[in-house]
Structures are given as C-alpha cells and as structure tokens.
Design a protein around this motif. Structure first.
Motif, PDB file in Angstrom:
ATOM      1  N   THR A  27      35.229 -25.812  -0.617  1.00  0.00           N
ATOM      2  CA  THR A  27      35.033 -27.093   0.164  1.00  0.00           C
ATOM      3  C   THR A  27      35.886 -28.225  -0.382  1.00  0.00           C
ATOM      4  N   ALA A  28      36.459 -28.869   0.535  1.00  0.00           N
ATOM      5  CA  ALA A  28      37.618 -29.847   0.173  1.00  0.00           C
ATOM      6  C   ALA A  28      36.704 -31.041  -0.321  1.00  0.00           C
ATOM      7  N   ARG A  29      37.021 -31.845  -1.197  1.00  0.00           N
ATOM      8  CA  ARG A  29      36.686 -33.241  -1.614  1.00  0.00           C
ATOM      9  C   ARG A  29      37.609 -34.170  -1.250  1.00  0.00           C
ATOM     10  N   THR A  30      36.858 -35.002  -0.690  1.00  0.00           N
ATOM     11  CA  THR A  30      37.722 -36.077   0.186  1.00  0.00           C
ATOM     12  C   THR A  30      37.139 -37.699  -0.252  1.00  0.00           C
ATOM     13  N   ILE A  31      38.156 -38.441  -0.089  1.00  0.00           N
ATOM     14  CA  ILE A  31      37.739 -39.818  -0.267  1.00  0.00           C
ATOM     15  C   ILE A  31      38.580 -40.535   0.774  1.00  0.00           C
ATOM     16  N   PHE A  61      41.263 -33.164  -1.650  1.00  0.00           N
ATOM     17  CA  PHE A  61      41.855 -32.061  -2.785  1.00  0.00           C
ATOM     18  C   PHE A  61      41.205 -30.866  -2.516  1.00  0.00           C
ATOM     19  N   LYS A  62      41.913 -29.804  -2.576  1.00  0.00           N
ATOM     20  CA  LYS A  62      41.551 -28.501  -2.172  1.00  0.00           C
ATOM     21  C   LYS A  62      42.332 -27.441  -2.867  1.00  0.00           C
ATOM     22  N   LYS A  63      41.959 -26.578  -3.431  1.00  0.00           N
ATOM     23  CA  LYS A  63      42.699 -25.357  -4.097  1.00  0.00           C
ATOM     24  C   LYS A  63      44.051 -25.972  -4.647  1.00  0.00           C
ATOM     25  N   ALA A 107      50.474 -36.962  13.850  1.00  0.00           N
ATOM     26  CA  ALA A 107      49.770 -36.009  14.477  1.00  0.00           C
ATOM     27  C   ALA A 107      50.755 -35.102  15.264  1.00  0.00           C
ATOM     28  N   ASP A 108      51.841 -35.673  15.742  1.00  0.00           N
ATOM     29  CA  ASP A 108      52.689 -34.734  16.494  1.00  0.00           C
ATOM     30  C   ASP A 108      53.790 -33.831  15.739  1.00  0.00           C
ATOM     31  N   ASP A 109      53.685 -34.016  14.367  1.00  0.00           N
ATOM     32  CA  ASP A 109      54.260 -33.458  13.280  1.00  0.00           C
ATOM     33  C   ASP A 109      53.436 -31.918  12.813  1.00  0.00           C
ATOM     34  N   ALA A 110      54.161 -31.201  12.255  1.00  0.00           N
ATOM     35  CA  ALA A 110      53.497 -30.085  11.674  1.00  0.00           C
ATOM     36  C   ALA A 110      52.591 -30.413  10.450  1.00  0.00           C
ATOM     37  N   LEU A 111      51.377 -30.262  10.703  1.00  0.00           N
ATOM     38  CA  LEU A 111      50.470 -30.554   9.675  1.00  0.00           C
ATOM     39  C   LEU A 111      50.122 -29.193   9.000  1.00  0.00           C
ATOM     40  N   GLN A 112      49.850 -29.353   7.750  1.00  0.00           N
ATOM     41  CA  GLN A 112      49.433 -28.215   6.760  1.00  0.00           C
ATOM     42  C   GLN A 112      48.121 -27.864   6.972  1.00  0.00           C
ATOM     43  N   GLY A 113      47.351 -28.850   7.439  1.00  0.00           N
ATOM     44  CA  GLY A 113      46.018 -28.168   7.447  1.00  0.00           C
ATOM     45  C   GLY A 113      45.089 -29.416   7.550  1.00  0.00           C
ATOM     46  N   ILE A 114      44.035 -29.443   8.401  1.00  0.00           N
ATOM     47  CA  ILE A 114      43.080 -30.727   8.638  1.00  0.00           C
ATOM     48  C   ILE A 114      41.768 -30.110   8.599  1.00  0.00           C
ATOM     49  N   ALA A 115      41.370 -29.249   7.372  1.00  0.00           N
ATOM     50  CA  ALA A 115      40.190 -28.609   7.263  1.00  0.00           C
ATOM     51  C   ALA A 115      38.958 -29.740   7.170  1.00  0.00           C
ATOM     52  N   TYR A 116      39.364 -30.959   6.586  1.00  0.00           N
ATOM     53  CA  TYR A 116      38.245 -32.023   6.591  1.00  0.00           C
ATOM     54  C   TYR A 116      37.786 -32.335   8.047  1.00  0.00           C
ATOM     55  N   ILE A 117      38.378 -32.237   8.885  1.00  0.00           N
ATOM     56  CA  ILE A 117      38.513 -32.742  10.475  1.00  0.00           C
ATOM     57  C   ILE A 117      36.961 -33.383  10.810  1.00  0.00           C
ATOM     58  N   ILE A 118      36.424 -33.919  10.103  1.00  0.00           N
ATOM     59  CA  ILE A 118      35.401 -34.762  10.534  1.00  0.00           C
ATOM     60  C   ILE A 118      35.187 -36.112   9.448  1.00  0.00           C
ATOM     61  N   THR A 178      45.588 -28.711  -4.457  1.00  0.00           N
ATOM     62  CA  THR A 178      46.545 -29.505  -3.822  1.00  0.00           C
ATOM     63  C   THR A 178      45.860 -30.655  -3.138  1.00  0.00           C
ATOM     64  N   ILE A 179      46.465 -31.888  -3.279  1.00  0.00           N
ATOM     65  CA  ILE A 179      46.181 -33.131  -2.648  1.00  0.00           C
ATOM     66  C   ILE A 179      46.909 -33.426  -1.359  1.00  0.00           C
ATOM     67  N   ARG A 180      46.131 -33.785  -0.672  1.00  0.00           N
ATOM     68  CA  ARG A 180      46.867 -34.102   0.785  1.00  0.00           C
ATOM     69  C   ARG A 180      46.637 -35.443   1.361  1.00  0.00           C
ATOM     70  N   HIS A 181      47.282 -36.123   1.893  1.00  0.00           N
ATOM     71  CA  HIS A 181      46.876 -37.339   2.286  1.00  0.00           C
ATOM     72  C   HIS A 181      47.123 -37.491   4.110  1.00  0.00           C
ATOM     73  N   TYR A 182      45.895 -38.108   4.440  1.00  0.00           N
ATOM     74  CA  TYR A 182      46.149 -38.427   5.916  1.00  0.00           C
ATOM     75  C   TYR A 182      45.898 -39.704   6.211  1.00  0.00           C
TER      76      TYR A 182
END
Length: 158
Positions: free
Chosen positions: A81-85, A112-114, A147-158, A116-120
């Motif tokens: 599970t991703a951890r998000t803020i 934060f997941k695996k 959004a119109d670029d290549a995204l690495q992942g958007i697992a949080y998607i809610i 790796t930290i990602r910012h959206y």
C-alpha cells in the motif's frame, strides 16, 4: 468574499484529503452524492469528459470497486500500500448557486511506495452540494499538470 463559506469548504476538503491519506476509504465513499463523478482527464485542458479518454471517470459503482481493490490485496498496483500525504491550498470559490458550490484548489500529493517517492501536482475542482452542516461531493476533477506526459504510476488514484 464569504469567509464563512470558504472556511467550511476548506475544512471539508482538508477532511477528505486526510481520510484518503489515512486509508479511510469506506467513510470516504459516504462523502459523495449518489450521482457523483470522480474524474482525472488525460488532457488537463479537456472539458468533455464523457467523450474523451480519462485516467478515471468513476461513478459510485466504480469508486466502490476501486476502494475494494485498494483494500483487498488483489491488485498488484496496490501491494504494498502506498503511503500518501495530500496538501491542498489556494482555495477559490468559482460559483455559488442555491445549495451548490464550485471550488478550485491546488493539490500536491506525495506518494511513498517501494522505496520511491513520487509527487503529483494538480488543480482540483470540486462541485459540492450542501448537506446539513457539511457537503457532499457531486463532482471532483483532478487536472494533473503533467497528465498528458508519461506517468510512472498513479496507484493512489483516489
């Protein structure tokens, strides 16, 4: 500017973000109207969501399925599970008519997941319906700035 209304709207949106960041997905579903839509367009300038491709165009049934997958462990994109803020700011009331309020804000989401930290980063528009002392979400549109670029992942998607 109606400072009481903006305070109420901010408190509601902050509560929603906190619920999502703390995995309170079932109560989060109750924040929505029966016909509410959750939309993440691929084109950040798009307005015709029904006739274009979106990352998400979720009605009640799809939101419930997404919440189920997040909690079931059956979706590889949610394990671990991703951890998000989420941080929301720059609130602006765009419209107010009767029991409906449209508000736009900025959102920065850190995931934060695996190791790796990602910012959206996104502009988020909420169409809210007054419900007693609070609101229900009738539409939430997340316009990711990339959004119109290549995204690495958007697992949080809610």
């Amino acid at each position: 500017m109606n400072t009481n209304l903006i305070s109420q709207v901010c408190a509601f949106i902050w509560q929603e973000a906190d619920m999502l960041d703390h995995g309170e997905f079932q109560p989060w579903l109750d924040l929505w109207t029966a016909d509410g839509l959750y939309i993440i367009p691929i084109d950040p300038l798009e307005t015709d969501f029904l006739n274009t491709l979106n990352y998400a165009y979720d009605n009640h049934v799809m939101r419930a399925k997404r919440v189920y997958r997040l909690g079931s462990g059956e979706s590889i994109s949610t394990v671990p599970t991703a951890r998000t803020i989420r941080t929301t700011s720059r609130f602006r009331i765009l419209a107010e008519a009767g029991d409906r309020v449209t508000v736009r804000c900025a959102q920065n989401l850190c995931e934060f997941k695996k190791e790796t930290i990602r910012h959206y980063t996104a502009d988020v528009t909420f169409e809210l319906v007054k419900a007693g002392d609070s609101f229900k979400i009738d539409r939430k549109i997340i316009r990711l700035i990339n959004a119109d670029d290549a995204l690495q992942g958007i697992a949080y998607i809610i």
